[in-house]
Design a protein around this motif. Structure first.
Motif, PDB file in Angstrom:
ATOM      1  N   ALA A  41     -86.007  10.066 -12.501  1.00 41.03           N
ATOM      2  CA  ALA A  41     -86.057  11.536 -12.404  1.00 41.03           C
ATOM      3  C   ALA A  41     -87.260  12.103 -13.166  1.00 41.03           C
ATOM      4  O   ALA A  41     -87.909  13.044 -12.702  1.00 41.03           O
ATOM      5  CB  ALA A  41     -84.766  12.141 -12.936  1.00 41.03           C
ATOM      6  N   ALA A  42     -87.590  11.536 -14.310  1.00 41.42           N
ATOM      7  CA  ALA A  42     -88.740  12.017 -15.091  1.00 41.42           C
ATOM      8  C   ALA A  42     -90.046  11.725 -14.365  1.00 41.42           C
ATOM      9  O   ALA A  42     -90.972  12.550 -14.369  1.00 41.42           O
ATOM     10  CB  ALA A  42     -88.741  11.370 -16.473  1.00 41.42           C
ATOM     11  N   ILE A  43     -90.127  10.572 -13.726  1.00 36.22           N
ATOM     12  CA  ILE A  43     -91.335  10.238 -12.972  1.00 36.22           C
ATOM     13  C   ILE A  43     -91.483  11.169 -11.774  1.00 36.22           C
ATOM     14  O   ILE A  43     -92.571  11.684 -11.505  1.00 36.22           O
ATOM     15  CB  ILE A  43     -91.305   8.763 -12.532  1.00 36.22           C
ATOM     16  N   VAL A  44     -90.404  11.413 -11.062  1.00 32.28           N
ATOM     17  CA  VAL A  44     -90.449  12.317  -9.907  1.00 32.28           C
ATOM     18  C   VAL A  44     -90.851  13.719 -10.359  1.00 32.28           C
ATOM     19  O   VAL A  44     -91.664  14.384  -9.710  1.00 32.28           O
ATOM     20  CB  VAL A  44     -89.106  12.321  -9.153  1.00 32.28           C
ATOM     21  N   ARG A  45     -90.310  14.150 -11.477  1.00 34.92           N
ATOM     22  CA  ARG A  45     -90.673  15.479 -12.003  1.00 34.92           C
ATOM     23  C   ARG A  45     -92.171  15.563 -12.273  1.00 34.92           C
ATOM     24  O   ARG A  45     -92.822  16.556 -11.923  1.00 34.92           O
ATOM     25  CB  ARG A  45     -89.878  15.759 -13.278  1.00 34.92           C
ATOM     26  N   ALA A  46     -92.744  14.520 -12.869  1.00 37.47           N
ATOM     27  CA  ALA A  46     -94.188  14.512 -13.126  1.00 37.47           C
ATOM     28  C   ALA A  46     -94.976  14.502 -11.814  1.00 37.47           C
ATOM     29  O   ALA A  46     -95.985  15.200 -11.693  1.00 37.47           O
ATOM     30  CB  ALA A  46     -94.569  13.306 -13.981  1.00 37.47           C
ATOM     31  N   LEU A  47     -94.522  13.727 -10.839  1.00 33.09           N
ATOM     32  CA  LEU A  47     -95.214  13.703  -9.552  1.00 33.09           C
ATOM     33  C   LEU A  47     -95.181  15.078  -8.879  1.00 33.09           C
ATOM     34  O   LEU A  47     -96.146  15.480  -8.227  1.00 33.09           O
ATOM     35  CB  LEU A  47     -94.594  12.654  -8.629  1.00 33.09           C
ATOM     36  N   LYS A  48     -94.093  15.797  -9.064  1.00 31.44           N
ATOM     37  CA  LYS A  48     -93.979  17.135  -8.472  1.00 31.44           C
ATOM     38  C   LYS A  48     -94.837  18.150  -9.233  1.00 31.44           C
ATOM     39  O   LYS A  48     -95.583  18.920  -8.619  1.00 31.44           O
ATOM     40  CB  LYS A  48     -92.522  17.602  -8.501  1.00 31.44           C
ATOM     41  N   ARG A  49     -94.738  18.156 -10.548  1.00 26.77           N
ATOM     42  CA  ARG A  49     -95.391  19.214 -11.340  1.00 26.77           C
ATOM     43  C   ARG A  49     -96.860  18.922 -11.648  1.00 26.77           C
ATOM     44  O   ARG A  49     -97.705  19.797 -11.507  1.00 26.77           O
ATOM     45  CB  ARG A  49     -94.630  19.427 -12.643  1.00 26.77           C
ATOM     46  N   LYS A  50     -97.148  17.717 -12.102  1.00 26.37           N
ATOM     47  CA  LYS A  50     -98.505  17.391 -12.531  1.00 26.37           C
ATOM     48  C   LYS A  50     -99.392  16.959 -11.366  1.00 26.37           C
ATOM     49  O   LYS A  50    -100.577  17.249 -11.342  1.00 26.37           O
ATOM     50  CB  LYS A  50     -98.459  16.289 -13.586  1.00 26.37           C
ATOM     51  N   TYR A  51     -98.789  16.248 -10.409  1.00 27.34           N
ATOM     52  CA  TYR A  51     -99.574  15.689  -9.308  1.00 27.34           C
ATOM     53  C   TYR A  51     -99.383  16.442  -7.990  1.00 27.34           C
ATOM     54  O   TYR A  51    -100.000  16.102  -6.987  1.00 27.34           O
ATOM     55  CB  TYR A  51     -99.235  14.200  -9.132  1.00 27.34           C
TER      56      TYR A  51
END
Length: 100
Positions: A41-51
């Motif tokens: 979930a943390a990785i997906v959140r970064a992919l959504k917000r940062k990338y």
């Protein structure tokens, strides 16, 4: 406000490996490539917000192995997003994720 174009993370990072699974339209088991360092979930959140990847999230009731009620979450990219990413530079990026 126009949406930002998605950015490809480093291919050998946990974020890159999760994105590779999403772009391949394959199932993510959850254990690899994470190895207990950070949650999916943390990785997906970064992919959504940062990338800026438009990852879709679907949650539904499920049962834990011990019989308790819990929630399961599925992450995916739409076929249109996958096609556009692959037509951009995604095919080469996916090859670099696989080391070839």
């Amino acid at each position: 406000m126009p949406s930002k174009s998605p950015i490809f993370p480093g291919p050998r990072t946990a974020r890159g490996q999760v994105l590779a699974v999403l772009l391949s339209n394959a199932d993510q088991a959850g254990a690899e490539p994470l190895r207990g360092r950070v949650t999916l979930a943390a990785i997906v959140r970064a992919l959504k917000r940062k990338y800026h990847w438009p990852i879709e999230t679907t949650s539904f009731p499920s049962n834990a192995p011990d019989g308790r009620a819990t929630w399961a979450t599925v992450y995916s990219l739409s076929p249109e997003v996958i096609a556009k990413a692959l037509d951009a530079r995604g095919r080469d990026w996916l090859r670099s994720c696989r080391g070839g």
